[in-house]
Scaffold this motif. Sequence first.
Motif, PDB file in Angstrom:
ATOM      1  N   UNK A  22      39.775  40.984  47.386  1.00 15.34           N
ATOM      2  CA  UNK A  22      39.111  39.678  47.396  1.00 15.34           C
ATOM      3  C   UNK A  22      38.283  39.516  46.129  1.00 15.34           C
ATOM      4  N   UNK A  23      37.574  38.412  46.018  1.00 14.90           N
ATOM      5  CA  UNK A  23      36.821  38.124  44.796  1.00 14.90           C
ATOM      6  C   UNK A  23      35.646  39.072  44.568  1.00 14.90           C
ATOM      7  N   UNK A  24      35.240  39.817  45.581  1.00 16.74           N
ATOM      8  CA  UNK A  24      34.120  40.756  45.440  1.00 16.74           C
ATOM      9  C   UNK A  24      34.594  42.195  45.224  1.00 16.74           C
ATOM     10  N   UNK A  25      35.909  42.406  45.133  1.00 19.63           N
ATOM     11  CA  UNK A  25      36.434  43.750  44.890  1.00 19.63           C
ATOM     12  C   UNK A  25      35.943  44.234  43.526  1.00 19.63           C
ATOM     13  N   UNK A  59      36.567  36.305  39.976  1.00 23.01           N
ATOM     14  CA  UNK A  59      36.538  37.590  40.673  1.00 23.01           C
ATOM     15  C   UNK A  59      35.624  38.578  39.955  1.00 23.01           C
ATOM     16  N   UNK A  60      34.841  39.309  40.717  1.00 21.67           N
ATOM     17  CA  UNK A  60      33.904  40.283  40.182  1.00 21.67           C
ATOM     18  C   UNK A  60      34.583  41.250  39.218  1.00 21.67           C
ATOM     19  N   UNK A  61      35.782  41.737  39.556  1.00 26.65           N
ATOM     20  CA  UNK A  61      36.451  42.736  38.721  1.00 26.65           C
ATOM     21  C   UNK A  61      36.785  42.196  37.331  1.00 26.65           C
ATOM     22  N   UNK A  80      38.389  29.321  38.696  1.00 27.73           N
ATOM     23  CA  UNK A  80      39.244  29.700  39.827  1.00 27.73           C
ATOM     24  C   UNK A  80      40.726  29.568  39.468  1.00 27.73           C
ATOM     25  N   UNK A  81      41.021  28.758  38.450  1.00 29.16           N
ATOM     26  CA  UNK A  81      42.424  28.521  38.090  1.00 29.16           C
ATOM     27  C   UNK A  81      43.145  29.790  37.653  1.00 29.16           C
ATOM     28  N   UNK A  82      42.396  30.783  37.173  1.00 26.54           N
ATOM     29  CA  UNK A  82      43.040  32.016  36.730  1.00 26.54           C
ATOM     30  C   UNK A  82      42.747  33.187  37.674  1.00 26.54           C
ATOM     31  N   UNK A  83      42.408  32.854  38.925  1.00 27.49           N
ATOM     32  CA  UNK A  83      42.286  33.872  39.970  1.00 27.49           C
ATOM     33  C   UNK A  83      43.671  34.381  40.343  1.00 27.49           C
ATOM     34  N   UNK A  91      44.758  39.650  52.140  1.00 25.92           N
ATOM     35  CA  UNK A  91      44.286  40.121  50.823  1.00 25.92           C
ATOM     36  C   UNK A  91      43.746  41.544  50.834  1.00 25.92           C
ATOM     37  N   UNK A  92      43.111  41.961  51.906  1.00 24.08           N
ATOM     38  CA  UNK A  92      42.543  43.311  51.956  1.00 24.08           C
ATOM     39  C   UNK A  92      43.376  44.282  52.800  1.00 24.08           C
TER      40      UNK A  92
END
Length: 182
Positions: A22-25, A59-61, A80-83, A91-92
């Motif tokens: 996810x975005x916090x990974x 995303x954090x990573x 967000x367009x390049x997430x 996702x997890x």
Amino acid sequence: MKIILVRHGESLANKLHLVTGDNQTDLTETGINQAIQLKDIVEELKFNFPGIVFHSSIALRAIKTASLAGVNPNTLNTSKEINETDAGTAKNWKLSDFNNAYPSFFADFDLNKKYPQGESHQEMIDRSLSFLTSLLKGSCDCHMIFAHGGPINAILHYANNTSMSHFPAFQVANCQVIELNL
């Protein structure tokens, strides 16, 4: 126009073989070290292209990779367009568990097939190419983009005029730097 693509450093999702995370990974220790090794490249680009614009997914990573590589967080444009593709409720999940639960998802690969409560690869491709198109319409001569394997593949397909029917055709390693002249 010069476009420099960088895949984020190794993340916990990569290490654990998750579908996408996810975005916090966060980054692993290896990912942190990979990102730090990019500092010389970033400094050289800043010197050679004083107007360079830095971009990252939300995303954090990806943000952390850019920061550890020497990009000032205050000058980092996030989008967000390049997430990575939103894998929804999967996702997890471990990729092996997802493949067992949805054996035809990748076997009969269809770009328009959506992840459970998520998006399709085609939707990710469309938003990634929309992002690229907006950059190409601008006046800046150099952009560095910290993103993910999916969006980077979409941009590489476009840049190399490779049919999306072969998606994803490019293997992009963590912290790999790819320079395009578009």
